[in-house]
Motif scaffolding. Structure first.
Motif, short mmCIF file in Angstrom:
data_model
loop_
_atom_site.label_atom_id
_atom_site.label_comp_id
_atom_site.label_asym_id
_atom_site.label_seq_id
_atom_site.Cartn_x
_atom_site.Cartn_y
_atom_site.Cartn_z
N ASP A 343 13.11 -47.20 -7.47
CA ASP A 343 12.37 -47.49 -6.24
C ASP A 343 12.20 -49.00 -6.07
OD1 ASP A 343 9.88 -47.92 -4.52
OD2 ASP A 343 10.14 -45.75 -4.34
N GLU A 344 12.39 -49.47 -4.84
CA GLU A 344 12.31 -50.90 -4.57
C GLU A 344 10.90 -51.45 -4.82
OE1 GLU A 344 13.24 -51.79 -0.55
OE2 GLU A 344 11.91 -50.26 0.29
N SER A 345 9.90 -50.58 -4.87
CA SER A 345 8.53 -51.04 -5.09
C SER A 345 8.34 -51.67 -6.46
CB SER A 345 7.54 -49.88 -4.92
OG SER A 345 7.64 -49.29 -3.65
N TYR A 346 9.16 -51.25 -7.44
CA TYR A 346 8.95 -51.77 -8.79
C TYR A 346 10.25 -52.15 -9.52
CZ TYR A 346 9.42 -46.68 -9.37
OH TYR A 346 9.81 -45.36 -9.29
N THR A 376 5.38 -45.28 -14.43
CA THR A 376 4.70 -45.98 -13.34
C THR A 376 3.75 -45.02 -12.65
OG1 THR A 376 6.47 -45.47 -11.75
CG2 THR A 376 6.65 -47.54 -12.96
N HIS A 378 1.17 -44.60 -9.31
CA HIS A 378 0.82 -45.14 -7.99
C HIS A 378 -0.69 -45.35 -7.93
CE1 HIS A 378 1.04 -44.93 -3.36
NE2 HIS A 378 1.58 -46.06 -3.77
N PRO A 380 -2.64 -46.94 -4.97
CA PRO A 380 -2.79 -47.62 -3.67
C PRO A 380 -4.23 -48.02 -3.39
CG PRO A 380 -2.65 -45.25 -3.36
CD PRO A 380 -2.45 -45.50 -4.84
N GLU A 387 0.64 -52.18 -6.40
CA GLU A 387 0.75 -50.81 -5.88
C GLU A 387 1.09 -49.81 -6.98
OE1 GLU A 387 3.33 -48.24 -2.58
OE2 GLU A 387 3.80 -50.35 -2.95
N TRP A 388 1.89 -50.26 -7.94
CA TRP A 388 2.30 -49.40 -9.05
C TRP A 388 1.90 -50.03 -10.38
CZ3 TRP A 388 4.59 -44.59 -8.52
CH2 TRP A 388 5.04 -44.26 -7.24
#
Length: 532
Positions: A343-346, A376, A378, A380, A387-388
């Protein structure tokens, strides 16, 4: 007759051979593109009783068949050694994937060798016991440009490297401790990498109960903990200890001695990840492999990503990929497959942490593949927090379940991994995605031969299309008949397309293996009627 050398002499000769790799290839580009003679020893050299937890593990020698795609270099030669001969159609399948190379040209540069030995001994040990086979290997390669690769490096692979006089591009077995659960935790601590609280390695069930009690005392709010064999594989050596129903023994309520006694009893009802595992068998491994207790990371939305890298013979650290792992088992700790990229978030955070860990390993003398597994969670809308939440779990100093899918993609497309985005792009500039698994397994698939799979692939057009660079590449085809188990990598130009390709494949296999009555059974042409 082979001369007997001491372990210290073997280790010295091994390091001398590995130094040749540094002298021969001064840069990463030269190492990746130069002509070479490559000897592949693909066995999982792991503890035999741990291997038995993996159905069809002897077919896992097929997982490194992606190496055959290296034959796209017209001056590369490859020697692939297995315990039992590989089905010819499996080899043909891989060679036909080679873009721009005539099948016959590639086949002439491939030497397949087998020990014809299906015992549980490591493949390297089987080769060492066959002097004539070793001589064939020596004669098949140019020693000035050859090297050996393996799934994981142990004393047997080191000894084989020395006896063949071929440098092994893999970890020195003297450094294997850094790939254990306790060794991983030490490196995480050295690099200030976030990781869950846990115990040092212990060597008895009694000491494990004490270690678990001390962990609970440091973390009074802990709900569950993971009990891990120090040298477990793919989560198969893990078990879950639930503390929620023994709160009367929690810190502040019961004494330390009472807590230790209760935890010892709870070990007998652990929830094991491996099928048919028991405390009696599990505990018998602790004096041999060691064990740790570790806090279980809770979370409503939780994922298990990983980062993969390599340390070159020159000591340089490269990040190769990130994945979101697909896990199964009773508490989701057994590796089943993966999705690329993470995932691009992490994913960039994983790259950063992986690079720090890789540099630490390089300073310790490690070489070739390493992977780091994370959890990871979440979180929020928490001010001041990312975020993670990213926690490192363990280091793997070997090729893993994510190695062959990524290398298959890389070799087939001749593309590049972009560190700035964590994406992979083909030569045409297309972003590539995939879903991969070693564990597509159903009872109804049992009895399918490799040729049957080829028929299904052709009938449903499930093959990898080199023009669009999409489709499915298969592995572990030898597992199908006996275990109904198959490995594959479904590649697309978007995450949705990769998943759709995977789902279409599963649907086709299910349709082709559905139970049929005598009346509806398809008419099969007898080969003898065609003059065969």
């Amino acid at each position: 007759m082979q001369s007997v050398v001491s372990p210290s002499e073997t280790a010295e000769q091994f390091r001398s051979l590995q130094a040749q790799l540094r002298d021969r290839w001064k840069t990463v580009e030269l190492f990746d593109s130069s002509d070479a003679d490559i000897v592949v020893v693909p066995f999982l050299s792991l503890d035999q009783r741990e291997l038995l937890k993996i159905e069809g593990f002897h077919h896992y020698e097929e997982r490194l068949l992606f190496s055959l795609i290296r034959l796209r270099n017209p001056r590369t030669r490859l020697v692939y050694i297995t315990s039992q001969p590989l089905h010819p159609s499996v080899i043909d399948y891989y060679l036909q994937l080679l873009p721009g190379i005539p099948f016959s040209h590639a086949r002439d540069r491939l030497l397949l060798l087998s020990t014809y030995d299906s015992s549980f001994s490591p493949l390297s040990q089987k080769v060492l016991e066959r002097p004539r086979l070793m001589e064939r290997i020596r004669q098949a390669v140019n020693h000035d440009r050859s090297y050996m690769i393996c799934f994981n490096s142990t004393a047997a692979e080191r000894e084989l490297s020395v006896h063949l006089g071929i440098p092994l591009y893999a970890l020195d077995p003297d450094l294997l401790q850094w790939g254990t659960k306790s060794g991983s935790r030490q490196i995480f601590a050295e690099e200030a990498i976030p990781h869950p609280d846990g115990s040092p390695v212990v060597w008895s069930a009694a000491d494990l109960a004490i270690a678990a009690a001390e962990l609970w005392e440091r973390q009074p709010e802990l709900q569950r903990m993971v009990i891990k064999l120090n040298e477990g594989f793919s989560g198969e050596g893990n078990a879950l200890l639930d503390l929620r129903h023994i709160q009367e023994f929690s810190p502040g309520v019961a004494s330390h001695a009472e807590r230790v006694k209760m935890l010892s009893k709870q070990f007998e009802i652990l929830s094991f990840e491996a099928k048919n595992e028991t405390w009696e068998r599990f505990s018998s491994r602790i004096p041999e492999l060691g064990a740790i207790a570790e806090a279980f990371i809770e979370g409503e939305v939780k994922r298990s990503p990983s980062v993969q890298g390599r340390i070159t013979p020159m000591g340089e650290v490269e990040i190769l990929s990130t994945h979101d792992q697909i896990l199964g088992g009773p508490s989701g700790q057994i590796y089943l497959g993966c999705k690329f990229p993470a995932d691009e978030s992490y994913r960039l955070r994983l790259q950063e942490l992986g690079l720090r860990i890789g540099k630490n390993l390089a300073e310790k003398g490690a070489m070739e593949r390493f992977g780091v597994d994370f959890v990871t969670v979440h979180q929020p809308n928490q001010p001041g927090k990312p975020e993670w939440d990213v926690q490192a779990i363990e280091i793997n100093l070997r090729k893993g379940g994510t190695t062959h899918p990524f290398m298959t993609l890389k070799f087939l497309t001749n593309g590049r991994y972009d560190l700035s985005s964590g994406m992979f792009y083909s030569q045409q500039g297309r972003a590539k995605y995939y879903v991969a698994t070693d564990n597509l397994q159903k009872e109804r698939y049992r009895g399918l031969l490799p040729n049957d799979l080829m028929d299904i692939i052709a009938q449903h057009q499930l093959h990898f299309d080199t023009s669009t660079e999409t489709g499915t590449v298969f592995h572990l085809m030898g597992c199908l008949s006996e275990f109904g188990k198959l490995g594959l990598t479904s590649i697309g130009n978007s995450p949705q397309q990769a998943e759709a390709i995977y789902n279409r494949l599963v649907k086709a296999l299910d349709e082709e293996t559905r139970p049929v009555s005598e009346e509806t059974r398809p008419n099969l042409v007898c080969p003898f009627s065609m003059g065969w």
